[in-house]
Scaffold this active site. Sequence first.
Site, PDB file in Angstrom:
ATOM      1  CB  SER A   1       5.368   6.256   4.316  1.00  0.00           C
ATOM      2  OG  SER A   1       6.481   6.039   3.484  1.00  0.00           O
TER       3      SER A   1
ATOM      4  N   GLY B   1       4.497   8.690  -4.698  1.00  0.00           N
ATOM      5  CA  GLY B   1       5.898   8.421  -4.403  1.00  0.00           C
ATOM      6  C   GLY B   1       6.454   7.401  -5.389  1.00  0.00           C
TER       7      GLY B   1
ATOM      8  CE  LYS C   1       3.829   4.679  -8.282  1.00  0.00           C
ATOM      9  NZ  LYS C   1       4.058   4.751  -6.836  1.00  0.00           N
TER      10      LYS C   1
ATOM     11  N   GLY D   1       6.249  -1.003  -4.349  1.00  0.00           N
ATOM     12  CA  GLY D   1       6.735  -1.527  -3.066  1.00  0.00           C
ATOM     13  C   GLY D   1       5.584  -1.723  -2.084  1.00  0.00           C
ATOM     14  N   GLY D   2       4.578  -0.855  -2.201  1.00  0.00           N
ATOM     15  CA  GLY D   2       3.395  -0.958  -1.336  1.00  0.00           C
ATOM     16  C   GLY D   2       2.294  -1.810  -1.940  1.00  0.00           C
TER      17      GLY D   2
ATOM     18  CD  GLU E   1       1.100   3.003  -6.518  1.00  0.00           C
ATOM     19  OE1 GLU E   1       1.189   3.362  -5.354  1.00  0.00           O
ATOM     20  OE2 GLU E   1       1.987   2.349  -7.098  1.00  0.00           O
TER      21      GLU E   1
HETATM   22  C1  5RP Z   1       3.218   1.853  -3.529  1.00  0.00           C
HETATM   23  C2  5RP Z   1       4.303   2.638  -4.169  1.00  0.00           C
HETATM   24  C3  5RP Z   1       4.935   3.716  -3.360  1.00  0.00           C
HETATM   25  O1  5RP Z   1       4.847   4.911  -4.049  1.00  0.00           O
HETATM   26  C4  5RP Z   1       6.378   3.390  -3.128  1.00  0.00           C
HETATM   27  O2  5RP Z   1       6.467   2.108  -2.553  1.00  0.00           O
HETATM   28  C5  5RP Z   1       7.051   4.428  -2.211  1.00  0.00           C
HETATM   29  O3  5RP Z   1       6.487   4.347  -0.949  1.00  0.00           O
HETATM   30  P1  5RP Z   1       6.988   5.274   0.249  1.00  0.00           P
HETATM   31  O4  5RP Z   1       6.493   6.651  -0.045  1.00  0.00           O
HETATM   32  O5  5RP Z   1       6.334   4.647   1.464  1.00  0.00           O
HETATM   33  O6  5RP Z   1       8.488   5.195   0.302  1.00  0.00           O
HETATM   34  O7  5RP Z   1       4.657   2.457  -5.300  1.00  0.00           O
HETATM   35  O8  5RP Z   1       2.761   0.819  -4.357  1.00  0.00           O
END
Ligand code: 5RP
Length: 224
Positions: free
Chosen positions: A34, A86, A98, A100-101, A107
């Site tokens: 995000s 992020g 990293k 979470g997404g 990445e």
């Molecule tokens: C995705 C990531 C993102 O950078 C991480 O989850 C942070 O996400 P956000 O900017 O939505 O808080 O590693 O794989």
Amino acid sequence: MTPDELKQRVAEAAFIYLEQQFQTNWVLGIGTGSTVNCFIDCLARSSQTFVGAVSSSVQSTDKLKAYNIDVLDINDVSAVMVYIDGADEVDPTFALIKGGGGALTREKIVASIAHRFVCIVDESKLVPRLGEFPVPVEVLPLASRAVAAQLGSLGGHPKLRSGLTDNGNCILDVSGLEIDEPEYWERIINDIPGVVTTGIFSIHRPQEIFVARADGNIDHRMGP
Ligand code: 5RP
């Protein structure tokens, strides 16, 4: 300020800083999430020209393409000038968690070929030690049980995330690890047969971080 406003603030601050340095031959690396979505919105509004972007996920690719920003194949690119992404956690030495997404593997690939990695977060992501946020580990589906057992023997509590990554793999979210030496943990988890990538980013950590504080002020920190 709301969490969404902070994400927007930090993305804009990083964009304004980078925009002054843009060159027409630049290829940008674009992360996922995000906060990065806010950065892509800034890119779309800008009149700066650059070659295009390499993207770390289908989600970011779709968003870039919707703005008519050229998305290049990583194999066709010799250098990525700046990678913007992020993070879920940032420690005082700029080691990250990293994924979470779910985009951790691509990445990490983009981070590994970038000349500079600029991380954009709000201050809720800053931690004294990594590990409160469960460490995402991308694994080959056929090895998920074997890898989970190995992670358990290292003291972790792996939980299988539902769904598959853009690469067709699964993710184990591992809680309970005390990551006082991120590089050691990154290497030891990567060495488990069946692991594709761990979400600990210590070997390829950012050189710069933009942090949105709760009051909306932005800190620009250079790596230790
Ligand atoms: C995705 C990531 C993102 O950078 C991480 O989850 C942070 O996400 P956000 O900017 O939505 O808080 O590693 O794989």
